[in-house]
Design a protein around this motif. Structure first.
Motif, PDB file in Angstrom:
ATOM      1  N   GLY A 190       0.811  -1.204   0.000  1.00  0.00           N
ATOM      2  CA  GLY A 190       0.000   0.000   0.000  1.00  0.00           C
ATOM      3  C   GLY A 190       0.845   1.255   0.000  1.00  0.00           C
ATOM      4  O   GLY A 190       1.939   1.291   0.571  1.00  0.00           O
ATOM      5  N   MET A 191       0.330   2.286  -0.641  1.00  0.00           N
ATOM      6  CA  MET A 191       1.003   3.577  -0.690  1.00  0.00           C
ATOM      7  C   MET A 191       0.300   4.536   0.257  1.00  0.00           C
ATOM      8  O   MET A 191      -0.926   4.507   0.392  1.00  0.00           O
ATOM      9  N   TYR A 192       1.075   5.365   0.941  1.00  0.00           N
ATOM     10  CA  TYR A 192       0.523   6.276   1.940  1.00  0.00           C
ATOM     11  C   TYR A 192      -0.642   7.080   1.360  1.00  0.00           C
ATOM     12  O   TYR A 192      -0.536   7.573   0.245  1.00  0.00           O
ATOM     13  N   PRO A 193      -1.789   7.163   2.061  1.00  0.00           N
ATOM     14  CA  PRO A 193      -2.015   6.781   3.456  1.00  0.00           C
ATOM     15  C   PRO A 193      -2.537   5.358   3.658  1.00  0.00           C
ATOM     16  O   PRO A 193      -2.913   5.011   4.781  1.00  0.00           O
ATOM     17  N   ASP A 194      -2.578   4.554   2.604  1.00  0.00           N
ATOM     18  CA  ASP A 194      -3.101   3.189   2.734  1.00  0.00           C
ATOM     19  C   ASP A 194      -2.018   2.231   3.211  1.00  0.00           C
ATOM     20  O   ASP A 194      -1.663   1.259   2.539  1.00  0.00           O
ATOM     21  N   VAL A 195      -1.461   2.528   4.383  1.00  0.00           N
ATOM     22  CA  VAL A 195      -0.393   1.738   4.979  1.00  0.00           C
ATOM     23  C   VAL A 195      -0.895   1.195   6.316  1.00  0.00           C
ATOM     24  O   VAL A 195      -1.915   1.651   6.834  1.00  0.00           O
ATOM     25  N   PRO A 196      -0.207   0.235   6.913  1.00  0.00           N
ATOM     26  CA  PRO A 196      -0.747  -0.396   8.118  1.00  0.00           C
ATOM     27  C   PRO A 196      -0.800   0.539   9.322  1.00  0.00           C
ATOM     28  O   PRO A 196       0.042   1.414   9.491  1.00  0.00           O
ATOM     29  N   MET A 197      -1.802   0.333  10.142  1.00  0.00           N
ATOM     30  CA  MET A 197      -1.843   0.842  11.507  1.00  0.00           C
ATOM     31  C   MET A 197      -1.759  -0.395  12.392  1.00  0.00           C
ATOM     32  O   MET A 197      -2.720  -1.173  12.493  1.00  0.00           O
ATOM     33  N   PHE A 198      -0.591  -0.621  12.978  1.00  0.00           N
ATOM     34  CA  PHE A 198      -0.362  -1.822  13.775  1.00  0.00           C
ATOM     35  C   PHE A 198      -1.031  -1.650  15.138  1.00  0.00           C
ATOM     36  O   PHE A 198      -0.666  -0.770  15.919  1.00  0.00           O
ATOM     37  N   MET A 199      -2.015  -2.501  15.424  1.00  0.00           N
ATOM     38  CA  MET A 199      -2.856  -2.356  16.606  1.00  0.00           C
ATOM     39  C   MET A 199      -2.442  -3.369  17.674  1.00  0.00           C
ATOM     40  O   MET A 199      -2.333  -4.572  17.388  1.00  0.00           O
ATOM     41  N   VAL A 200      -2.217  -2.899  18.914  1.00  0.00           N
ATOM     42  CA  VAL A 200      -1.785  -3.777  19.998  1.00  0.00           C
ATOM     43  C   VAL A 200      -2.536  -3.439  21.271  1.00  0.00           C
ATOM     44  O   VAL A 200      -3.152  -2.370  21.400  1.00  0.00           O
ATOM     45  N   ARG A 201      -2.459  -4.380  22.210  1.00  0.00           N
ATOM     46  CA  ARG A 201      -2.903  -4.148  23.577  1.00  0.00           C
ATOM     47  C   ARG A 201      -1.681  -4.104  24.484  1.00  0.00           C
ATOM     48  O   ARG A 201      -0.680  -4.766  24.223  1.00  0.00           O
ATOM     49  N   GLU A 202      -1.781  -3.335  25.555  1.00  0.00           N
ATOM     50  CA  GLU A 202      -0.670  -3.261  26.497  1.00  0.00           C
ATOM     51  C   GLU A 202      -0.375  -4.663  27.048  1.00  0.00           C
ATOM     52  O   GLU A 202      -1.280  -5.395  27.454  1.00  0.00           O
ATOM     53  N   GLY A 203       0.896  -5.027  27.056  1.00  0.00           N
ATOM     54  CA  GLY A 203       1.327  -6.342  27.526  1.00  0.00           C
ATOM     55  C   GLY A 203       1.535  -7.357  26.424  1.00  0.00           C
ATOM     56  O   GLY A 203       2.093  -8.430  26.675  1.00  0.00           O
ATOM     57  N   ASP A 204       1.097  -7.054  25.203  1.00  0.00           N
ATOM     58  CA  ASP A 204       1.288  -7.991  24.082  1.00  0.00           C
ATOM     59  C   ASP A 204       2.768  -8.231  23.809  1.00  0.00           C
ATOM     60  O   ASP A 204       3.592  -7.304  23.870  1.00  0.00           O
ATOM     61  N   VAL A 205       3.088  -9.468  23.482  1.00  0.00           N
ATOM     62  CA  VAL A 205       4.389  -9.801  22.892  1.00  0.00           C
ATOM     63  C   VAL A 205       4.208  -9.717  21.377  1.00  0.00           C
ATOM     64  O   VAL A 205       3.310 -10.351  20.814  1.00  0.00           O
ATOM     65  N   VAL A 206       5.029  -8.925  20.742  1.00  0.00           N
ATOM     66  CA  VAL A 206       4.864  -8.615  19.323  1.00  0.00           C
ATOM     67  C   VAL A 206       6.082  -9.106  18.545  1.00  0.00           C
ATOM     68  O   VAL A 206       7.222  -8.860  18.947  1.00  0.00           O
ATOM     69  N   ARG A 207       5.824  -9.801  17.458  1.00  0.00           N
ATOM     70  CA  ARG A 207       6.876 -10.136  16.487  1.00  0.00           C
ATOM     71  C   ARG A 207       6.581  -9.380  15.202  1.00  0.00           C
ATOM     72  O   ARG A 207       5.428  -9.252  14.800  1.00  0.00           O
TER      73      ARG A 207
END
Length: 484
Positions: free
Chosen positions: A369-386
């Protein structure tokens, strides 16, 4: 010999076929032009916009987090409440006055700005005054994982500080290491022009003799702490000195010495059991830092500049070998398990023609995707993220995630075997793939972008957003805020 004229029916048929082909060509051209016009119109920025409403939500395969991206009014925690309370007394107080003089910028009349030093656990309060920087300024604390409200990104965590205005940053410096600060308003122009300085957090009792080396290109000349040539560091023969090398430019830089040296820390985090290096250079990512230990007399080469410790020695040619931080040092426990992540993200960097902000060009893409159609990475506090960062764009990209440090797990599928390689700035060459992991332990809305500061304006910027966090700030031409 007479040639017989073709029948009228044949002539008419050829005419119809010609008209049909012409009509098809015209229609095809109109479709292409209409498509181009649609993509152009879709890329035009609004007068103002919230970063929380930009991008394509990506839950990383974990439990769904809030919808609506968390724009102001969703009932969550505004980023400006994620700050150290003003009632907490300051241990270190600094006032920085920013001034513009043409394309050059100064802080307290100098560039780089004054070095800020604190002892781990101390509260740092920085009062930023804008004397005459017309487009406004902010300060981002690069690598120090401050609360989100003090991250210093215009239009995301605060408004730009306009001429005559001020902003007070307040945070606890609880991470020992080498960091730096710089503007995150019109960042490409202002950082290149000199709006930056060093930030060092020492452990109680200190670390012994050390020197800071902020490396920056001014007018095509490589400088150390604002001056071209060599930085002289006094030291007694046989003494060890820590040299804090910071790359404030847009591309990777190599540092090396003819004498043995050790890589004590990378991006503010100590290397476990570092060993002597000979005949190899260490690569310092744009935005990144490397603490190098030498025994005086010694000379650290910086590709056109140098740090001369205790009188130093003769200049040394750049080695062909590079320290492989994937295997340097010895393993030690991470403190979390990256093999059982709550969320797994891809950050695939590419490039293709298109429009960004209504301007045609060859732009960066993220996950196609080309900006602005790029990811918004969504997390919760405490998540382990790879996260898997891959690059097929044709250029190297120094990737920088605000507010967090990540550990490198693998490069091109080869697992890490040395000391945990913790980074906040990571060089990702063309054709390379890195697997990194971190714990989502600092709520907010955080930029995750290329630190070649021309590239975010060309679309190479995404964000990490925590569930329940909102922002009241906006960017766009109708606002003073231009975070890239």
């Amino acid at each position: 010999m007479l040639t017989q004229a073709p029948p009228r029916t044949a002539v008419a048929a050829r005419g119809r076929r010609t008209r049909r082909r012409t009509l098809i060509a015209v229609l095809a051209t109109l479709v292409v032009l209409a498509s181009i016009a649609w993509f152009w119109a879709a890329s035009l920025p609004a007068g103002s916009w919230s970063v929380a409403d930009m991008g394509v939500p990506d839950d990383g395969g974990g439990p769904a987090v809030m919808t609506g991206h968390g724009h102001d009014g969703m009932g969550g925690r505004p980023v400006d409440t994620l700050r150290l309370p003003a009632s907490v007394p300051a241990d270190v107080t600094v006032t920085l006055v920013a001034r513009a003089d043409g394309s050059r910028y100064t802080l307290n009349g100098r560039t780089p700005g004054p070095e800020i030093r604190a002892v781990a656990g101390q509260v740092v309060v920085v009062r930023l005054l804008n004397e005459n920087v017309a487009r406004g300024i902010t300060l981002h604390w690069h690598g120090l994982d401050v609360p989100n409200g003090d991250d210093g990104v215009a239009g995301v965590t605060q408004d730009a500080v306009l001429p005559g205005q001020e902003f007070v940053y307040r945070f606890r410096a609880d991470q020992v290491g080498t960091y730096w600060y710089h503007s995150h308003q019109v960042a490409d122009e202002q950082v290149k022009g000199g709006l930056f300085g060093s930030l060092v957090v020492e452990p109680p009792g200190g670390v012994g003799p050390d020197a800071t080396a902020l490396v920056h290109l001014f007018d095509g000349r490589r400088t150390v702490n604002g001056a071209p040539g060599e930085l002289a560091v006094p030291a007694a023969p046989g003494s060890t000195v820590r040299v804090r090398v910071t790359n404030t430019d847009d591309g990777p830089m190599r540092a090396w010495s003819a004498a043995p040296y050790r890589v004590l820390a990378v991006d503010g985090t100590d290397v476990h059991a570092p060993t002597p290096v000979t005949g190899a250079a260490v690569l310092v990512t744009a935005g990144g830092r490397a603490d190098l230990e030498v025994v005086a007399p010694a000379r650290i080469e910086l590709g056109g500049a140098a740090v001369v410790v205790g009188g130093g020695g003769a200049p040394a040619p750049v080695p062909t070998a590079t320290v492989d931080l994937l295997s340097y040092g010895s393993p030690v426990a991470l403190g979390f398990d990256p093999t059982t992540p709550n969320r797994v993200f891809d950050y695939a960097i590419g490039r293709r023609p298109g429009f960004v902000g209504g301007v045609p060009g060859l732009y960066w893409t993220i996950n196609g995707g080309m900006y602005p159609d790029v990811p918004m990475f969504m997390v919760r506090e405490g998540d382990v993220v790879r996260m898997r960062i891959s690059n097929s764009s044709g250029e190297v990209h120094p990737m920088h995630l605000h507010g967090h440090h990540a550990v490198v797990l693998a490069r091109n599928g080869v697992p890490a075997t040395g000391s945990p390689w913790w980074i906040d700035s990571l060089d990702v060459p063309d054709g390379a793939t890195y697997d990194v992991a971190f714990v989502a332990d600092n709520p907010g809305v955080w930029m995750d972008h290329c630190h070649n500061l021309a590239h975010p304006k060309q679309g190479l910027v995404a964000h990490l957003m925590y569930e329940g966090v909102t922002t009241p700030y906006r960017a766009g031409p109708d606002t003073p805020n231009d975070p890239e």
